[in-house]
Scaffold this motif. Structure first.
Motif, PDB file in Angstrom:
ATOM      1  N   MET A  40     -30.938 -20.130  34.454  1.00  0.00           N
ATOM      2  CA  MET A  40     -31.677 -21.422  34.077  1.00  0.00           C
ATOM      3  C   MET A  40     -30.559 -21.565  32.532  1.00  0.00           C
ATOM      4  O   MET A  40     -30.435 -21.552  32.424  1.00  0.00           O
ATOM      5  N   VAL A  41     -31.014 -22.835  32.507  1.00  0.00           N
ATOM      6  CA  VAL A  41     -29.873 -23.600  31.667  1.00  0.00           C
ATOM      7  C   VAL A  41     -31.125 -23.460  30.182  1.00  0.00           C
ATOM      8  O   VAL A  41     -31.527 -23.561  30.476  1.00  0.00           O
ATOM      9  N   MET A  42     -30.082 -23.167  29.118  1.00  0.00           N
ATOM     10  CA  MET A  42     -30.309 -22.814  28.316  1.00  0.00           C
ATOM     11  C   MET A  42     -29.843 -24.152  27.334  1.00  0.00           C
ATOM     12  O   MET A  42     -28.967 -24.106  26.915  1.00  0.00           O
ATOM     13  N   LEU A  43     -31.234 -24.963  26.009  1.00  0.00           N
ATOM     14  CA  LEU A  43     -30.437 -25.070  25.247  1.00  0.00           C
ATOM     15  C   LEU A  43     -30.886 -25.223  23.932  1.00  0.00           C
ATOM     16  O   LEU A  43     -31.261 -25.902  22.904  1.00  0.00           O
ATOM     17  N   GLU A  44     -31.120 -23.692  23.973  1.00  0.00           N
ATOM     18  CA  GLU A  44     -31.488 -22.723  22.466  1.00  0.00           C
ATOM     19  C   GLU A  44     -30.570 -23.561  21.091  1.00  0.00           C
ATOM     20  O   GLU A  44     -29.849 -23.925  21.175  1.00  0.00           O
ATOM     21  N   ASN A  45     -31.697 -24.679  20.306  1.00  0.00           N
ATOM     22  CA  ASN A  45     -31.427 -24.687  18.762  1.00  0.00           C
ATOM     23  C   ASN A  45     -30.129 -26.185  19.157  1.00  0.00           C
ATOM     24  O   ASN A  45     -29.798 -26.539  18.151  1.00  0.00           O
ATOM     25  N   LYS A  46     -30.401 -26.576  20.499  1.00  0.00           N
ATOM     26  CA  LYS A  46     -29.142 -27.427  20.280  1.00  0.00           C
ATOM     27  C   LYS A  46     -30.374 -28.876  19.390  1.00  0.00           C
ATOM     28  O   LYS A  46     -31.811 -28.885  19.961  1.00  0.00           O
ATOM     29  N   VAL A  47     -30.572 -29.945  18.824  1.00  0.00           N
ATOM     30  CA  VAL A  47     -31.100 -31.317  18.848  1.00  0.00           C
ATOM     31  C   VAL A  47     -30.848 -32.761  19.906  1.00  0.00           C
ATOM     32  O   VAL A  47     -29.576 -32.841  20.192  1.00  0.00           O
ATOM     33  N   ALA A  57     -37.069 -29.398  25.540  1.00  0.00           N
ATOM     34  CA  ALA A  57     -37.699 -28.220  24.475  1.00  0.00           C
ATOM     35  C   ALA A  57     -38.310 -27.072  25.150  1.00  0.00           C
ATOM     36  O   ALA A  57     -38.768 -25.648  24.733  1.00  0.00           O
ATOM     37  N   THR A  58     -38.742 -26.927  26.091  1.00  0.00           N
ATOM     38  CA  THR A  58     -39.152 -26.286  27.801  1.00  0.00           C
ATOM     39  C   THR A  58     -37.741 -25.385  27.353  1.00  0.00           C
ATOM     40  O   THR A  58     -37.782 -23.750  27.243  1.00  0.00           O
ATOM     41  N   ARG A  59     -36.323 -25.637  27.568  1.00  0.00           N
ATOM     42  CA  ARG A  59     -35.500 -25.370  26.874  1.00  0.00           C
ATOM     43  C   ARG A  59     -34.940 -24.427  25.613  1.00  0.00           C
ATOM     44  O   ARG A  59     -33.430 -24.094  25.510  1.00  0.00           O
ATOM     45  N   GLY A  60     -35.638 -25.613  24.392  1.00  0.00           N
ATOM     46  CA  GLY A  60     -35.386 -24.345  24.185  1.00  0.00           C
ATOM     47  C   GLY A  60     -34.685 -25.125  22.696  1.00  0.00           C
ATOM     48  O   GLY A  60     -34.425 -25.046  21.003  1.00  0.00           O
ATOM     49  N   ALA A  61     -34.176 -26.807  22.841  1.00  0.00           N
ATOM     50  CA  ALA A  61     -33.903 -27.591  22.281  1.00  0.00           C
ATOM     51  C   ALA A  61     -34.667 -28.161  20.889  1.00  0.00           C
ATOM     52  O   ALA A  61     -35.844 -28.063  21.393  1.00  0.00           O
ATOM     53  N   ASP A  76     -46.108 -26.874  20.944  1.00  0.00           N
ATOM     54  CA  ASP A  76     -46.926 -25.913  21.870  1.00  0.00           C
ATOM     55  C   ASP A  76     -45.923 -24.801  23.160  1.00  0.00           C
ATOM     56  O   ASP A  76     -46.217 -24.104  23.163  1.00  0.00           O
ATOM     57  N   ARG A  77     -44.338 -25.317  23.257  1.00  0.00           N
ATOM     58  CA  ARG A  77     -43.143 -25.075  23.419  1.00  0.00           C
ATOM     59  C   ARG A  77     -42.681 -24.216  22.848  1.00  0.00           C
ATOM     60  O   ARG A  77     -41.769 -23.800  22.973  1.00  0.00           O
ATOM     61  N   LYS A  78     -43.231 -23.996  21.359  1.00  0.00           N
ATOM     62  CA  LYS A  78     -42.738 -22.672  20.322  1.00  0.00           C
ATOM     63  C   LYS A  78     -41.441 -23.611  19.792  1.00  0.00           C
ATOM     64  O   LYS A  78     -40.612 -23.215  19.383  1.00  0.00           O
ATOM     65  N   GLY A  79     -41.114 -25.202  19.915  1.00  0.00           N
ATOM     66  CA  GLY A  79     -40.250 -26.090  19.719  1.00  0.00           C
ATOM     67  C   GLY A  79     -40.631 -26.421  18.256  1.00  0.00           C
ATOM     68  O   GLY A  79     -41.641 -26.993  18.019  1.00  0.00           O
ATOM     69  N   GLN A  80     -39.286 -27.488  18.315  1.00  0.00           N
ATOM     70  CA  GLN A  80     -39.531 -28.581  16.817  1.00  0.00           C
ATOM     71  C   GLN A  80     -39.498 -29.679  16.888  1.00  0.00           C
ATOM     72  O   GLN A  80     -38.355 -30.122  18.185  1.00  0.00           O
TER      73      GLN A  80
END
Length: 250
Positions: free
Chosen positions: A1-8, A27-31, A53-57
C-alpha cells in the motif's frame, strides 16, 4: 500500500468529482489535504469532515484558479496552515462540448481558457515555486486532447497547453527531485459533464462499445493513478501523459 503519511496535498477543484476522489484517497493514505473550491462551500466542508473521519487533517480554501491573486492566496493559506506543500493536483477545470467552432462566442472562449489554460498554468507555476524538494505536481487533463472530435474544440483546445507545460516544467524542476505528470481520463461517470449520468444514458452505451473494458471511467480509477504519481513508486517518472481509458483511444 502506498503511504503518504504527513504529506501535504493541495487539490484544486476538489469539492466534487475526480478532485474529491483524489483528496479522500490521499487522506486515506495519511496525507493532510487542502480542499479547494470555487463556489461549492458546503460540499468542500463535507470533504473536510470526511478527511477528519479518516483521522487526517484538512482545510477548505475558496479560490478561483482563473484569478492569479486567488491562486497565490490558496498556496499562502496552505503554507500558513500546514507549513509545507508536498503534492499539488491541478484538477480544477470547466467543460463545454457539443459546440461547433463556428458557434463559439468570445465569452465562452474566455471562460474556458481562463480556467483550463491560464488557471492551470499559474497553479503549476505556484506549485513549482512552493512544492518541497522531492514533491509531486499532477495535472488532470482530458483524453480528448489526443482524440479530436467535432464539437470539442474549445474543451480540448483549452487543455492542450498545460500538457506542453507538464513536459517543460518536468525539466525545470527535475533537479529538485520534483516530478510533473499528467493524467488524461476518459469520460468519467460522476465527474464533469457526466456528474449525474444515468444508467441508460447514451454515453454509457457508447463507452460500452468504444472501450475494450466496456464501461465509463470512475473517479476512483483516476484516484488510483494519482496515488501512484504522488508516491515514492513514481519518483523516476516525470514529464508523462498517462491515459486512463481502459484501453480506449479517448
Amino acid at each position: 500500500m502506498v503511504m503518504l503519511e504527513n504529506k501535504v496535498a493541495v487539490v484544486t477543484g476538489s469539492s466534487r468529482g475526480i478532485g474529491k476522489a483524489i483528496a479522500e484517497r490521499y487522506a486515506t493514505r495519511g496525507a493532510h489535504v487542502v480542499v479547494n473550491y470555487t463556489s461549492h462551500k458546503a460540499a468542500a466542508e463535507a470533504i473536510v469532515r470526511s478527511v477528519e473521519d479518516r483521522k487526517g487533517q484538512a482545510i477548505a480554501v475558496q479560490a478561483d484558479v482563473s484569478k492569479v491573486d486567488e491562486v497565490h492566496c490558496l498556496f499562502e493559506t496552505a503554507l500558513q496552515h500546514f507549513g509545507r506543500i508536498d503534492i499539488v493536483v491541478v484538477n480544477a477545470g470547466l467543460e463545454l462540448t457539443g459546440l461547433p467552432v463556428t458557434d463559439v462566442t468570445e465569452a465562452q472562449f474566455d471562460r474556458l481558457f481562463n480556467t483550463n489554460t491560464k488557471g492551470a498554468f499559474f497553479t503549476m507555476q505556484a506549485a513549482a515555486r512552493h512544492v518541497a524538494d522531492g514533491g509531486r505536481i499532477i495535472y488532470i487533463g482530458s483524453s480528448t486532447t489526443g482524440y479530436p472530435r467535432a464539437g470539442y474544440a474549445i474543451h480540448g483546445g483549452s487543455k492542450m497547453a498545460p500538457l506542453y507545460l507538464v513536459q517543460v516544467l518536468a525539466q525545470e524542476v527535475g533537479p529538485r527531485g520534483i516530478t510533473v505528470n499528467a493524467i488524461l481520463p476518459t469520460a468519467t461517470a460522476g465527474a464533469g459533464l457526466h456528474t449525474h449520468v444515468t444508467e441508460d444514458a447514451p454515453i454509457r452505451k457508447f463507452m460500452a462499445e468504444f472501450s475494450p473494458m466496456g464501461r465509463m471511467g470512475t473517479p476512483e480509477d483516476v484516484a488510483n493513478v494519482a496515488e501512484f504519481f504522488a508516491s515514492d513508486l513514481a519518483s523516476f517518472v516525470s514529464g508523462q501523459h498517462l491515459l486512463v481509458t481502459g484501453g480506449g483511444l479517448a
